[in-house]
Write a protein that holds these residues in place. Sequence first.
Motif, PDB file in Angstrom:
ATOM      1  N   PHE A 113       1.066  -1.250   0.033  1.00 40.71           N
ATOM      2  CA  PHE A 113       0.197  -0.078  -0.396  1.00 40.71           C
ATOM      3  C   PHE A 113       0.905   0.609   0.072  1.00 40.71           C
ATOM      4  CE2 PHE A 113      -3.238  -3.352   1.415  1.00 40.71           C
ATOM      5  CZ  PHE A 113      -4.144  -2.897   0.776  1.00 40.71           C
ATOM      6  N   GLY A 114       2.185   0.779   0.527  1.00 46.09           N
ATOM      7  CA  GLY A 114       2.817   2.485   0.611  1.00 46.09           C
ATOM      8  C   GLY A 114       3.138   3.041  -0.592  1.00 46.09           C
ATOM      9  N   PRO A 115       4.067   2.742  -1.465  1.00 43.10           N
ATOM     10  CA  PRO A 115       4.208   2.816  -2.636  1.00 43.10           C
ATOM     11  C   PRO A 115       3.101   4.364  -3.179  1.00 43.10           C
ATOM     12  CG  PRO A 115       5.437   0.911  -2.259  1.00 43.10           C
ATOM     13  CD  PRO A 115       3.917   0.461  -1.656  1.00 43.10           C
ATOM     14  N   ARG A 116       1.845   3.369  -3.546  1.00 46.61           N
ATOM     15  CA  ARG A 116       1.069   4.052  -4.190  1.00 46.61           C
ATOM     16  C   ARG A 116       0.682   5.048  -3.294  1.00 46.61           C
ATOM     17  NH1 ARG A 116      -1.365  -0.892  -6.415  1.00 46.61           N
ATOM     18  NH2 ARG A 116      -0.453  -1.935  -8.498  1.00 46.61           N
ATOM     19  N   THR A 117       0.725   4.959  -1.954  1.00 48.87           N
ATOM     20  CA  THR A 117       0.302   5.952  -1.500  1.00 48.87           C
ATOM     21  C   THR A 117       0.851   7.208  -1.383  1.00 48.87           C
ATOM     22  OG1 THR A 117      -1.683   4.790   0.110  1.00 48.87           O
ATOM     23  CG2 THR A 117      -0.907   6.690   1.032  1.00 48.87           C
ATOM     24  N   GLU A 118       2.104   6.847  -1.179  1.00 47.38           N
ATOM     25  CA  GLU A 118       3.416   8.275  -1.228  1.00 47.38           C
ATOM     26  C   GLU A 118       3.215   8.756  -2.612  1.00 47.38           C
ATOM     27  OE1 GLU A 118       7.812   8.808  -0.628  1.00 47.38           O
ATOM     28  OE2 GLU A 118       7.070   6.223  -0.165  1.00 47.38           O
ATOM     29  N   ALA A 119       3.497   7.843  -4.072  1.00 52.69           N
ATOM     30  CA  ALA A 119       3.028   8.470  -4.937  1.00 52.69           C
ATOM     31  C   ALA A 119       1.380   9.123  -5.511  1.00 52.69           C
ATOM     32  CB  ALA A 119       3.110   7.045  -6.483  1.00 52.69           C
ATOM     33  N   ARG A 120       0.857   9.395  -4.717  1.00 53.08           N
ATOM     34  CA  ARG A 120      -0.236   9.637  -4.899  1.00 53.08           C
ATOM     35  C   ARG A 120       0.099  11.391  -3.804  1.00 53.08           C
ATOM     36  NH1 ARG A 120      -5.840   8.326  -6.338  1.00 53.08           N
ATOM     37  NH2 ARG A 120      -6.523   9.860  -6.519  1.00 53.08           N
ATOM     38  N   LEU A 121       0.430  10.993  -2.405  1.00 51.72           N
ATOM     39  CA  LEU A 121       0.454  12.276  -1.585  1.00 51.72           C
ATOM     40  C   LEU A 121       1.335  12.733  -1.354  1.00 51.72           C
ATOM     41  CD1 LEU A 121      -0.892  10.496   1.283  1.00 51.72           C
ATOM     42  CD2 LEU A 121      -2.118  11.477   0.253  1.00 51.72           C
ATOM     43  N   GLY A 122       3.137  12.229  -2.015  1.00 53.29           N
ATOM     44  CA  GLY A 122       3.587  13.294  -2.481  1.00 53.29           C
ATOM     45  C   GLY A 122       4.420  12.834  -0.803  1.00 53.29           C
ATOM     46  N   SER A 123       6.286  12.994  -0.956  1.00 55.26           N
ATOM     47  CA  SER A 123       6.902  12.044  -0.051  1.00 55.26           C
ATOM     48  C   SER A 123       6.464  13.038   2.108  1.00 55.26           C
ATOM     49  CB  SER A 123       8.006  12.075   0.403  1.00 55.26           C
ATOM     50  OG  SER A 123       8.841  11.614  -1.006  1.00 55.26           O
ATOM     51  N   THR A 124       6.473  14.067   1.339  1.00 52.67           N
ATOM     52  CA  THR A 124       6.257  14.754   3.186  1.00 52.67           C
ATOM     53  C   THR A 124       4.966  14.600   3.403  1.00 52.67           C
ATOM     54  OG1 THR A 124       7.316  16.955   1.837  1.00 52.67           O
ATOM     55  CG2 THR A 124       6.067  17.311   3.994  1.00 52.67           C
TER      56      THR A 124
ATOM     57  N   PHE B 188       3.087  12.147   3.042  1.00 55.56           N
ATOM     58  CA  PHE B 188       3.342  10.212   3.476  1.00 55.56           C
ATOM     59  C   PHE B 188       3.605  10.659   4.352  1.00 55.56           C
ATOM     60  CE2 PHE B 188       5.303   6.250   3.505  1.00 55.56           C
ATOM     61  CZ  PHE B 188       4.357   5.198   3.197  1.00 55.56           C
ATOM     62  N   VAL B 189       5.038  11.045   5.019  1.00 57.31           N
ATOM     63  CA  VAL B 189       5.859  11.041   6.045  1.00 57.31           C
ATOM     64  C   VAL B 189       4.754  11.474   7.498  1.00 57.31           C
ATOM     65  CG1 VAL B 189       8.343  11.287   7.576  1.00 57.31           C
ATOM     66  CG2 VAL B 189       7.644  10.555   5.221  1.00 57.31           C
ATOM     67  N   GLN B 190       4.228  12.747   7.088  1.00 61.35           N
ATOM     68  CA  GLN B 190       3.176  13.052   8.176  1.00 61.35           C
ATOM     69  C   GLN B 190       1.995  11.579   8.401  1.00 61.35           C
ATOM     70  OE1 GLN B 190       1.657  16.540   5.886  1.00 61.35           O
ATOM     71  NE2 GLN B 190       3.927  17.810   6.305  1.00 61.35           N
ATOM     72  N   LEU B 191       1.029  11.567   6.763  1.00 57.36           N
ATOM     73  CA  LEU B 191       0.395  10.713   7.498  1.00 57.36           C
ATOM     74  C   LEU B 191       1.046   9.164   8.120  1.00 57.36           C
ATOM     75  CD1 LEU B 191      -2.774   9.596   6.849  1.00 57.36           C
ATOM     76  CD2 LEU B 191      -1.130   8.121   4.919  1.00 57.36           C
ATOM     77  N   TYR B 192       1.747   8.730   7.883  1.00 56.62           N
ATOM     78  CA  TYR B 192       3.093   7.141   8.559  1.00 56.62           C
ATOM     79  C   TYR B 192       2.893   7.498   9.887  1.00 56.62           C
ATOM     80  CZ  TYR B 192       5.471   3.614   9.488  1.00 56.62           C
ATOM     81  OH  TYR B 192       6.533   2.507   9.689  1.00 56.62           O
ATOM     82  N   PHE B 193       3.638   9.106  10.646  1.00 63.15           N
ATOM     83  CA  PHE B 193       4.047   9.241  11.737  1.00 63.15           C
ATOM     84  C   PHE B 193       2.930   9.915  12.683  1.00 63.15           C
ATOM     85  CE2 PHE B 193       8.212   8.984  10.554  1.00 63.15           C
ATOM     86  CZ  PHE B 193       8.581   7.513  11.414  1.00 63.15           C
ATOM     87  N   VAL B 194       1.286  10.202  12.098  1.00 63.02           N
ATOM     88  CA  VAL B 194       0.651  10.750  12.503  1.00 63.02           C
ATOM     89  C   VAL B 194      -0.781   9.631  12.765  1.00 63.02           C
ATOM     90  CG1 VAL B 194      -1.985  12.121  12.678  1.00 63.02           C
ATOM     91  CG2 VAL B 194       0.096  13.369  11.668  1.00 63.02           C
TER      92      VAL B 194
END
Length: 180
Positions: free
Chosen positions: A77-88, A90-96
């Motif tokens: 799930f991560g690569p598509r989500t990061e590609a769609r959201l952008g790296s910044t 994505f990292v915010q989503l992961y840690f929040v």
Amino acid sequence: ASRGPSPPDTRMTPWVRRLLLATVFIFFLQNVAPGITDAFVFVPRWIFLRPWTIVTYMFLHAGFSHILFNMIGLFFFGPRTEARLGSTRFVQLYFVSGISGALLSFLFAPMSAIVGASAAVFGVMAAAPQHTFQVLTKRPERMYDWFNDRRTPHPRLSLAADALVGKIQSDWFVRMLQWP
């Protein structure tokens, strides 16, 4: 002439790669030096004594199957989500999502030691693009596109709520596996 939408880009993205490698490396260290787990595990009642653990617990895991299934979820799930959201984002989503799961532990397990990336990975899975869910569930009528629905007033709040529900489900599943 175009033959429909192009297939999604499934290459490994930078932050997914970093999170996978860091988590696997920390798991290796846990097995080599077991004291690492004690130093970085999150215990809700100790939050003011060990505030770093609200983040570090996401990189610890209780066993091979625990890390395996969390990393499979992040891998798919991560690569598509990061590609769609952008790296910044994505990292915010992961840690929040991971921190939200830790905070939820105050309600459901205030005296327990908490480890694992389940809440963070559930946050990534909740934010995954619609087509990923359609492929996995084969129920397009039940899909909800978080990114394109302009009617939702607080989509980030909805994602955080889904991550918290995922944390509850994950904790319940782990407890069921540990049942005597």
